[in-house]
Design a protein around this motif. Sequence first.
Motif, PDB file in Angstrom:
ATOM      1  N   ASN A 110      46.651  34.075  41.523  1.00  0.00           N
ATOM      2  CA  ASN A 110      47.445  34.843  40.496  1.00  0.00           C
ATOM      3  C   ASN A 110      46.922  36.267  40.533  1.00  0.00           C
ATOM      4  OD1 ASN A 110      45.636  34.512  38.616  1.00  0.00           O
ATOM      5  ND2 ASN A 110      46.542  32.485  37.811  1.00  0.00           N
ATOM      6  N   PRO A 111      47.641  37.291  39.968  1.00  0.00           N
ATOM      7  CA  PRO A 111      47.083  38.508  39.883  1.00  0.00           C
ATOM      8  C   PRO A 111      45.869  38.770  39.083  1.00  0.00           C
ATOM      9  CG  PRO A 111      49.421  38.633  39.668  1.00  0.00           C
ATOM     10  CD  PRO A 111      49.189  37.194  39.585  1.00  0.00           C
ATOM     11  N   GLU A 112      45.594  37.780  37.945  1.00  0.00           N
ATOM     12  CA  GLU A 112      44.593  37.905  37.173  1.00  0.00           C
ATOM     13  C   GLU A 112      43.353  37.437  37.805  1.00  0.00           C
ATOM     14  OE1 GLU A 112      47.386  36.638  36.232  1.00  0.00           O
ATOM     15  OE2 GLU A 112      48.117  37.970  34.697  1.00  0.00           O
ATOM     16  N   SER A 113      43.448  36.275  38.686  1.00  0.00           N
ATOM     17  CA  SER A 113      42.294  35.776  39.327  1.00  0.00           C
ATOM     18  C   SER A 113      42.290  36.861  40.532  1.00  0.00           C
ATOM     19  CB  SER A 113      42.675  34.392  40.010  1.00  0.00           C
ATOM     20  OG  SER A 113      42.869  33.547  38.730  1.00  0.00           O
TER      21      SER A 113
ATOM     22  N   GLU B  70      30.499  38.246  31.958  1.00  0.00           N
ATOM     23  CA  GLU B  70      30.680  38.822  30.485  1.00  0.00           C
ATOM     24  C   GLU B  70      31.793  40.315  30.714  1.00  0.00           C
ATOM     25  OE1 GLU B  70      27.465  40.398  28.702  1.00  0.00           O
ATOM     26  OE2 GLU B  70      28.238  40.856  26.750  1.00  0.00           O
ATOM     27  N   GLU B  71      31.474  40.834  31.796  1.00  0.00           N
ATOM     28  CA  GLU B  71      32.161  42.141  31.740  1.00  0.00           C
ATOM     29  C   GLU B  71      33.591  42.100  32.364  1.00  0.00           C
ATOM     30  OE1 GLU B  71      28.323  45.200  33.126  1.00  0.00           O
ATOM     31  OE2 GLU B  71      29.558  43.984  34.724  1.00  0.00           O
ATOM     32  N   ILE B  72      33.697  41.078  33.295  1.00  0.00           N
ATOM     33  CA  ILE B  72      35.160  40.772  33.572  1.00  0.00           C
ATOM     34  C   ILE B  72      35.970  40.367  32.323  1.00  0.00           C
ATOM     35  CG2 ILE B  72      36.482  39.238  34.991  1.00  0.00           C
ATOM     36  CD1 ILE B  72      34.248  39.271  36.950  1.00  0.00           C
ATOM     37  N   ALA B  73      35.237  39.162  31.403  1.00  0.00           N
ATOM     38  CA  ALA B  73      35.794  38.935  30.240  1.00  0.00           C
ATOM     39  C   ALA B  73      36.205  40.173  29.335  1.00  0.00           C
ATOM     40  CB  ALA B  73      34.880  37.828  29.532  1.00  0.00           C
ATOM     41  N   ASN B  74      35.562  40.871  29.331  1.00  0.00           N
ATOM     42  CA  ASN B  74      35.709  42.015  28.626  1.00  0.00           C
ATOM     43  C   ASN B  74      37.034  42.899  29.132  1.00  0.00           C
ATOM     44  OD1 ASN B  74      33.502  41.728  26.510  1.00  0.00           O
ATOM     45  ND2 ASN B  74      32.123  42.807  27.542  1.00  0.00           N
TER      46      ASN B  74
ATOM     47  N   THR C 120      34.628  34.040  28.243  1.00  0.00           N
ATOM     48  CA  THR C 120      33.663  33.794  29.369  1.00  0.00           C
ATOM     49  C   THR C 120      33.971  32.580  30.242  1.00  0.00           C
ATOM     50  OG1 THR C 120      31.830  33.194  28.214  1.00  0.00           O
ATOM     51  CG2 THR C 120      31.804  35.653  28.706  1.00  0.00           C
ATOM     52  N   GLU C 121      34.040  31.591  29.459  1.00  0.00           N
ATOM     53  CA  GLU C 121      34.192  30.088  30.084  1.00  0.00           C
ATOM     54  C   GLU C 121      35.620  30.263  30.669  1.00  0.00           C
ATOM     55  OE1 GLU C 121      32.552  27.500  30.347  1.00  0.00           O
ATOM     56  OE2 GLU C 121      30.786  28.932  29.665  1.00  0.00           O
ATOM     57  N   THR C 122      36.688  31.017  30.477  1.00  0.00           N
ATOM     58  CA  THR C 122      38.020  31.196  31.164  1.00  0.00           C
ATOM     59  C   THR C 122      37.723  31.718  32.246  1.00  0.00           C
ATOM     60  OG1 THR C 122      39.179  31.040  28.784  1.00  0.00           O
ATOM     61  CG2 THR C 122      40.247  32.026  30.881  1.00  0.00           C
ATOM     62  N   VAL C 123      37.015  32.728  32.274  1.00  0.00           N
ATOM     63  CA  VAL C 123      36.843  33.723  33.455  1.00  0.00           C
ATOM     64  C   VAL C 123      35.924  32.944  34.588  1.00  0.00           C
ATOM     65  CG1 VAL C 123      35.503  35.647  34.500  1.00  0.00           C
ATOM     66  CG2 VAL C 123      36.934  35.927  32.343  1.00  0.00           C
ATOM     67  N   LYS C 124      34.936  31.989  34.062  1.00  0.00           N
ATOM     68  CA  LYS C 124      34.067  31.310  35.158  1.00  0.00           C
ATOM     69  C   LYS C 124      35.145  30.431  35.784  1.00  0.00           C
ATOM     70  CE  LYS C 124      29.790  31.339  32.393  1.00  0.00           C
ATOM     71  NZ  LYS C 124      28.771  30.513  31.720  1.00  0.00           N
ATOM     72  N   LYS C 125      35.955  29.827  34.996  1.00  0.00           N
ATOM     73  CA  LYS C 125      36.823  28.737  35.486  1.00  0.00           C
ATOM     74  C   LYS C 125      37.944  29.488  36.662  1.00  0.00           C
ATOM     75  CE  LYS C 125      37.056  25.274  31.778  1.00  0.00           C
ATOM     76  NZ  LYS C 125      37.377  24.750  30.926  1.00  0.00           N
ATOM     77  N   ARG C 126      38.401  30.489  36.395  1.00  0.00           N
ATOM     78  CA  ARG C 126      39.261  31.422  37.043  1.00  0.00           C
ATOM     79  C   ARG C 126      38.681  31.921  38.495  1.00  0.00           C
ATOM     80  NH1 ARG C 126      41.518  36.137  33.670  1.00  0.00           N
ATOM     81  NH2 ARG C 126      42.586  34.174  32.637  1.00  0.00           N
ATOM     82  N   LEU C 127      37.228  32.176  38.292  1.00  0.00           N
ATOM     83  CA  LEU C 127      36.284  32.830  39.385  1.00  0.00           C
ATOM     84  C   LEU C 127      36.263  31.670  40.533  1.00  0.00           C
ATOM     85  CD1 LEU C 127      34.079  35.219  37.835  1.00  0.00           C
ATOM     86  CD2 LEU C 127      35.769  35.874  39.510  1.00  0.00           C
TER      87      LEU C 127
END
Length: 397
Positions: free
Chosen positions: A106-109, A124-128, A134-141
């Motif tokens: 998806n676009p966010e990922s 952290e920077e991506i989460a910002n 940050t946990e959401t971003v880790k799973k998305r990545l």
Amino acid sequence: MTAVLCRHFGLRHIEIAEDIASDTFLKASEHWAINGIPENPAAWLYTVARNKAKDYFKHISVFETKIRHGLKPDNHKWENDFEFHEEIISDSQLAMIFAVCNPANNPESQIALALQILCGFSVEEIANAFLTKTETVKKRLQRARNNLRNDDFQVETLTGPEIRSRSDTVLKTLYLLFNEGYFSKSNHQFIRKELCSEAVRLILILTENPLTNTSQTNALLALMCFQSSRIEARINEKGEAVLFDEQDQNRWDKSLIEKGNYYLINATNGNEISKYHLEAGIAYWHTTDDKNKWRNILQLYNQLILIEYSPITALNRTFAFSKVYGQERAISEAEQLHLMEHNQYHGLLGYLYTPSNIPKAIEYYEQAVKLTTSETEKQTLNRKIERLKRKDDGQYR
């Protein structure tokens, strides 16, 4: 470097390419500290990376267990054409930009993955950038990398359909990268020049290829040039943020403004008007002393908010509205936004109430201090509060 390595390893083994690139820079940090920086640092790095890749392939046990079954012999004849010359580097980077913007995600990922692989963002920077955990971003990545490994996309010459399917995400990624540098929310830095430079470098790669040299690409590059022209004026000698109205225009980079004008003209070679065109137009008017500039800026914000609404756009439009119609009328515009969770909302109301109600202005500025995560922004807001308290003649106690 990772992009060129992936021409030969394939995206399925991108982590191997990333490891070799990381090891190369680690060796550089150790070797250069003792022997000094070589005459041609880039050539030194690419030579070390190539040698590390050769050593890796010669390691038979690793080759047998991790590489052989994943490689397609016809597409990975690295022994004969593994090179780091200018054309290969440019083509590989362009292809890598589009490779990581995988429609399977998806676009966010897609954007999160591109920020990490292309731009070196931390989690952290991506989460910002996404204003998320940050946990959401880790799973998305993790999910995005799995899809990237399973994709058959080759880091080689791009085709028209591949470009058309991924262009929007590529431009949005570079836009986010530049914004993170221009107004950083992480690492307690107000400006991160290296991120702005990286965004400009990547988008210049797009303008150098006929397939990606579009009006939107030129508009985004124009925007980056206009914004970059004011970077030096946005921080004073104490490292404090300097607001636009207080900036020393002698510190603006006139050559970057001229380049912005050049790319903005290039962006008009078509019938398309994108958000990048409008934002570039807004940035252009900021560089002028035209008496009607704020009316023009407001008109552009009125168009921009219809194309793509965001809280920041709404707040910026209200600021421009105040410049045209005055702060009293702008207060009602701002209060209708109901953006109580945004520190910029409270900062704007603090600015708008300053001429008429200092205690209320201070109250809004103090709330903005509580909500911001930027140390530099906190310092700027606290300076405003102190100035207002001194002005208040005893009314604020």
